[in-house]
Design a protein around this motif. Structure first.
Motif, PDB file in Angstrom:
ATOM      1  N   UNK A   7      -7.367   5.806  -0.983  1.00 45.09           N
ATOM      2  CA  UNK A   7      -7.862   5.868   0.393  1.00 45.09           C
ATOM      3  C   UNK A   7      -7.291   7.086   1.119  1.00 45.09           C
ATOM      4  N   UNK A   8      -8.125   7.729   1.888  1.00 43.98           N
ATOM      5  CA  UNK A   8      -7.694   8.931   2.615  1.00 43.98           C
ATOM      6  C   UNK A   8      -6.534   8.616   3.558  1.00 43.98           C
ATOM      7  N   UNK A   9      -6.569   7.430   4.164  1.00 40.53           N
ATOM      8  CA  UNK A   9      -5.494   7.039   5.085  1.00 40.53           C
ATOM      9  C   UNK A   9      -4.152   7.008   4.362  1.00 40.53           C
ATOM     10  N   UNK A  10      -4.141   6.499   3.123  1.00 42.63           N
ATOM     11  CA  UNK A  10      -2.898   6.438   2.347  1.00 42.63           C
ATOM     12  C   UNK A  10      -2.377   7.834   2.045  1.00 42.63           C
ATOM     13  N   UNK A  11      -3.283   8.743   1.722  1.00 43.00           N
ATOM     14  CA  UNK A  11      -2.870  10.115   1.423  1.00 43.00           C
ATOM     15  C   UNK A  11      -2.309  10.802   2.669  1.00 43.00           C
ATOM     16  N   UNK A  12      -2.936  10.544   3.802  1.00 48.08           N
ATOM     17  CA  UNK A  12      -2.460  11.139   5.053  1.00 48.08           C
ATOM     18  C   UNK A  12      -1.075  10.618   5.400  1.00 48.08           C
ATOM     19  N   UNK A  13      -0.864   9.333   5.227  1.00 51.57           N
ATOM     20  CA  UNK A  13       0.449   8.730   5.498  1.00 51.57           C
ATOM     21  C   UNK A  13       1.489   9.304   4.544  1.00 51.57           C
ATOM     22  N   UNK A  14       1.136   9.407   3.269  1.00 51.78           N
ATOM     23  CA  UNK A  14       2.042   9.961   2.268  1.00 51.78           C
ATOM     24  C   UNK A  14       2.446  11.387   2.639  1.00 51.78           C
ATOM     25  N   UNK A  15       1.491  12.200   3.054  1.00 47.78           N
ATOM     26  CA  UNK A  15       1.766  13.589   3.411  1.00 47.78           C
ATOM     27  C   UNK A  15       2.722  13.668   4.598  1.00 47.78           C
ATOM     28  N   UNK A  16       2.477  12.856   5.640  1.00 40.68           N
ATOM     29  CA  UNK A  16       3.331  12.883   6.826  1.00 40.68           C
ATOM     30  C   UNK A  16       4.731  12.348   6.537  1.00 40.68           C
ATOM     31  N   UNK A  17       4.819  11.319   5.719  1.00 43.31           N
ATOM     32  CA  UNK A  17       6.126  10.772   5.351  1.00 43.31           C
ATOM     33  C   UNK A  17       6.938  11.806   4.575  1.00 43.31           C
ATOM     34  N   UNK A  18       6.256  12.545   3.688  1.00 42.80           N
ATOM     35  CA  UNK A  18       6.945  13.583   2.925  1.00 42.80           C
ATOM     36  C   UNK A  18       7.384  14.717   3.840  1.00 42.80           C
ATOM     37  N   UNK A  19       6.557  15.048   4.825  1.00 41.58           N
ATOM     38  CA  UNK A  19       6.879  16.137   5.739  1.00 41.58           C
ATOM     39  C   UNK A  19       8.099  15.812   6.601  1.00 41.58           C
ATOM     40  N   UNK A  20       8.115  14.597   7.169  1.00 39.87           N
ATOM     41  CA  UNK A  20       9.209  14.225   8.068  1.00 39.87           C
ATOM     42  C   UNK A  20      10.426  13.684   7.324  1.00 39.87           C
ATOM     43  N   UNK A  21      10.205  13.126   6.119  1.00 39.03           N
ATOM     44  CA  UNK A  21      11.312  12.490   5.405  1.00 39.03           C
ATOM     45  C   UNK A  21      11.857  11.307   6.160  1.00 39.03           C
ATOM     46  N   UNK A  22      11.007  10.685   6.976  1.00 40.42           N
ATOM     47  CA  UNK A  22      11.454   9.581   7.827  1.00 40.42           C
ATOM     48  C   UNK A  22      10.255   8.700   8.159  1.00 40.42           C
ATOM     49  N   UNK A  23      10.381   7.407   7.929  1.00 43.45           N
ATOM     50  CA  UNK A  23       9.278   6.469   8.143  1.00 43.45           C
ATOM     51  C   UNK A  23       8.904   6.391   9.624  1.00 43.45           C
ATOM     52  N   UNK A  24       9.914   6.317  10.485  1.00 39.97           N
ATOM     53  CA  UNK A  24       9.652   6.165  11.923  1.00 39.97           C
ATOM     54  C   UNK A  24       8.947   7.392  12.490  1.00 39.97           C
ATOM     55  N   UNK A  25       9.409   8.588  12.139  1.00 37.68           N
ATOM     56  CA  UNK A  25       8.785   9.816  12.650  1.00 37.68           C
ATOM     57  C   UNK A  25       7.357   9.974  12.124  1.00 37.68           C
ATOM     58  N   UNK A  26       7.143   9.598  10.870  1.00 35.52           N
ATOM     59  CA  UNK A  26       5.786   9.650  10.320  1.00 35.52           C
ATOM     60  C   UNK A  26       4.867   8.707  11.073  1.00 35.52           C
ATOM     61  N   UNK A  27       5.382   7.521  11.405  1.00 36.08           N
ATOM     62  CA  UNK A  27       4.598   6.537  12.153  1.00 36.08           C
ATOM     63  C   UNK A  27       4.235   7.063  13.530  1.00 36.08           C
ATOM     64  N   UNK A  28       5.188   7.725  14.199  1.00 33.35           N
ATOM     65  CA  UNK A  28       4.941   8.275  15.534  1.00 33.35           C
ATOM     66  C   UNK A  28       3.876   9.374  15.485  1.00 33.35           C
ATOM     67  N   UNK A  29       3.922  10.221  14.467  1.00 36.52           N
ATOM     68  CA  UNK A  29       2.949  11.308  14.355  1.00 36.52           C
ATOM     69  C   UNK A  29       1.539  10.796  14.115  1.00 36.52           C
ATOM     70  N   UNK A  30       1.453   9.650  13.452  1.00 36.88           N
ATOM     71  CA  UNK A  30       0.145   9.066  13.124  1.00 36.88           C
ATOM     72  C   UNK A  30      -0.287   7.995  14.119  1.00 36.88           C
ATOM     73  N   UNK A  31       0.597   7.706  15.069  1.00 38.66           N
ATOM     74  CA  UNK A  31       0.322   6.679  16.083  1.00 38.66           C
ATOM     75  C   UNK A  31       0.054   5.309  15.457  1.00 38.66           C
ATOM     76  N   UNK A  32       0.857   4.977  14.457  1.00 34.61           N
ATOM     77  CA  UNK A  32       0.804   3.644  13.845  1.00 34.61           C
ATOM     78  C   UNK A  32       2.227   3.107  13.760  1.00 34.61           C
ATOM     79  N   UNK A  33       2.379   1.881  13.320  1.00 34.79           N
ATOM     80  CA  UNK A  33       3.699   1.264  13.259  1.00 34.79           C
ATOM     81  C   UNK A  33       4.433   1.687  11.980  1.00 34.79           C
ATOM     82  N   UNK A  34       5.781   1.672  11.992  1.00 33.60           N
ATOM     83  CA  UNK A  34       6.549   1.972  10.769  1.00 33.60           C
ATOM     84  C   UNK A  34       6.193   1.049   9.612  1.00 33.60           C
ATOM     85  N   UNK A  35       5.921  -0.221   9.916  1.00 37.00           N
ATOM     86  CA  UNK A  35       5.565  -1.143   8.834  1.00 37.00           C
ATOM     87  C   UNK A  35       4.241  -0.753   8.197  1.00 37.00           C
TER      88      UNK A  35
END
Length: 297
Positions: A7-35
C-alpha cells in the motif's frame, strides 16, 4: 508470479519514519497517530517478511535490508509525486488562447473576464489583440473574435447578433449643438472610425441624406480612440452599440437619436477551426460568451 506492491500509505510512512528516525516525529509530519505509524510499519514488515527497523535509545534506525529497501523505493516515490504534481499543475494551468479584435477585447471582453475566471478557474487566459485574421495552423490560438465581413472558408463562424451602428455624443456636446434629424449632423464635428464597417457616408445614405463632400474633425484607426475622443466632447461618432455599452451605461456618451435610427450590422464573429469543437475549453468559452451577449442586450 505477479509483482507485490505494498500500500502506498505504508511506503509513505516507512519513508518518513526512516527520515526522522523517530515514530512520534513521523506521525506529526503525516498528521496521524504514533500507533498508526507503528501499525503501518509492522504491516509492511509482515508483507516483506523482513525487519526494517531496530530500536535505539533515541528512536529507530534502519536495518541493512531496510536501508536497501529505502534506496530502492525512494526514486519511485519521487517519480510518482512529481508525476502527480505535474498533472495537477497542468489542470490548473491549462491555457485558453484567445485572439480578438482590439476594441472588442478592451471594451467588451476585458471587463467581463473576471466572471469567466470565477466560473472556470482551471484556465489560464492568454489574449492577443490585432485586426489581422490569424492563421490557426500557424498559431496555438483556440478561438478568434473577428471583426469584418464573413469570408473565412474552412472555419466555424458564429455571428454576434443584436449589434447596431449607433450615433453617439457627449451630453455637453448635445447641449451646445441642436441635433433633431440626420442632416443636422453635417453642421457638427464628425469623428471617423476607419475600421468601423458602417462609415458616415453609408449611415447618411441609409437615412436618405445626400452628401457630396464629407469632412471630419478627427479620424482614428482604432474604435476605442474614437470613443475616447467623443467622450472628451470633441465630436459625434457612429459606432457599434455593443462596444458602446460601457460609455452609455456610465452616461459619458448618449445616443443622439432614437432606436429607429440604429442600423443592424454583422460586425463581430466567434471563429474557430471545426476540430476545436471537441475541446472543452473552447466550448466553455463560447457558451459563456454567448450567454454574456444574450444578457447584455
Amino acid at each position: 508470479m505477479a509483482n507485490i506492491i505494498p500500500p502506498l500509505k505504508s511506503l509513505r510512512v516507512f519513508e518518513q519514519a526512516a527520515y526522522f528516525g523517530n515514530i512520534v516525529k513521523a506521525a506529526e509530519s503525516l498528521n496521524i497517530s504514533p500507533s498508526a505509524v507503528s501499525h503501518q510499519i509492522a504491516g509492511l514488515e509482515s508483507l516483506l517478511d523482513k525487519k526494517l527497523f531496530y530500536r535505539t535509545g533515541r528512536g529507530i534506525k534502519l536495518t541493512g535490508i531496510g536501508q536497501q529497501y529505502l534506496d530502492a523505493i525512494s526514486g519511485a516515490l519521487h517519480t510518482l509525486g512529481a508525476a502527480t504534481n505535474d498533472i495537477i499543475e497542468r489542470q490548473e494551468q491549462e491555457t485558453l488562447r484567445i485572439h480578438t479584435a482590439p476594441t472588442f477585447g478592451l471594451l467588451y471582453l476585458l471587463p467581463r473576464l473576471e466572471k469567466f475566471k470565477k466560473q472556470y478557474p482551471e484556465y489560464q487566459i492568454n489574449i492577443d489583440c490585432s485586426y489581422e485574421n490569424i492563421q490557426f495552423n500557424l498559431s496555438q490560438t483556440d478561438v478568434d473574435i473577428r471583426y469584418g465581413s464573413f469570408s473565412w472558408k474552412g472555419l466555424s463562424a458564429i455571428p454576434i447578433k443584436n449589434e447596431y451602428a449607433i450615433v453617439l455624443a457627449h451630453p455637453d456636446f448635445l447641449k451646445k449643438n441642436q441635433i433633431n434629424e440626420p442632416i443636422d449632423l453635417l453642421k457638427c464635428d464628425l469623428i471617423a472610425s476607419q475600421c468601423m464597417l458602417m462609415q458616415w457616408q453609408q449611415w447618411f445614405a441609409y437615412h436618405n441624406v445626400q452628401i457630396e463632400n464629407l469632412s471630419y474633425a478627427f479620424s482614428f484607426d482604432r474604435s476605442y480612440m474614437s470613443f475616447e475622443a467623443a467622450k472628451q466632447n470633441l465630436g459625434v461618432i457612429v459606432e457599434s452599440s455593443l462596444l458602446a455599452q460601457p460609455f452609455i451605461q456610465s452616461g459619458e456618451l448618449i445616443p443622439v437619436f432614437g432606436s429607429n435610427y440604429m442600423i443592424p450590422i454583422d460586425a463581430h464573429y466567434i471563429v474557430f477551426p471545426h476540430t476545436h469543437k471537441k475541446y472543452a475549453k473552447v466550448q466553455h468559452f463560447i457558451n459563456w460568451l454567448e450567454e454574456e451577449l444574450h444578457n447584455s442586450r
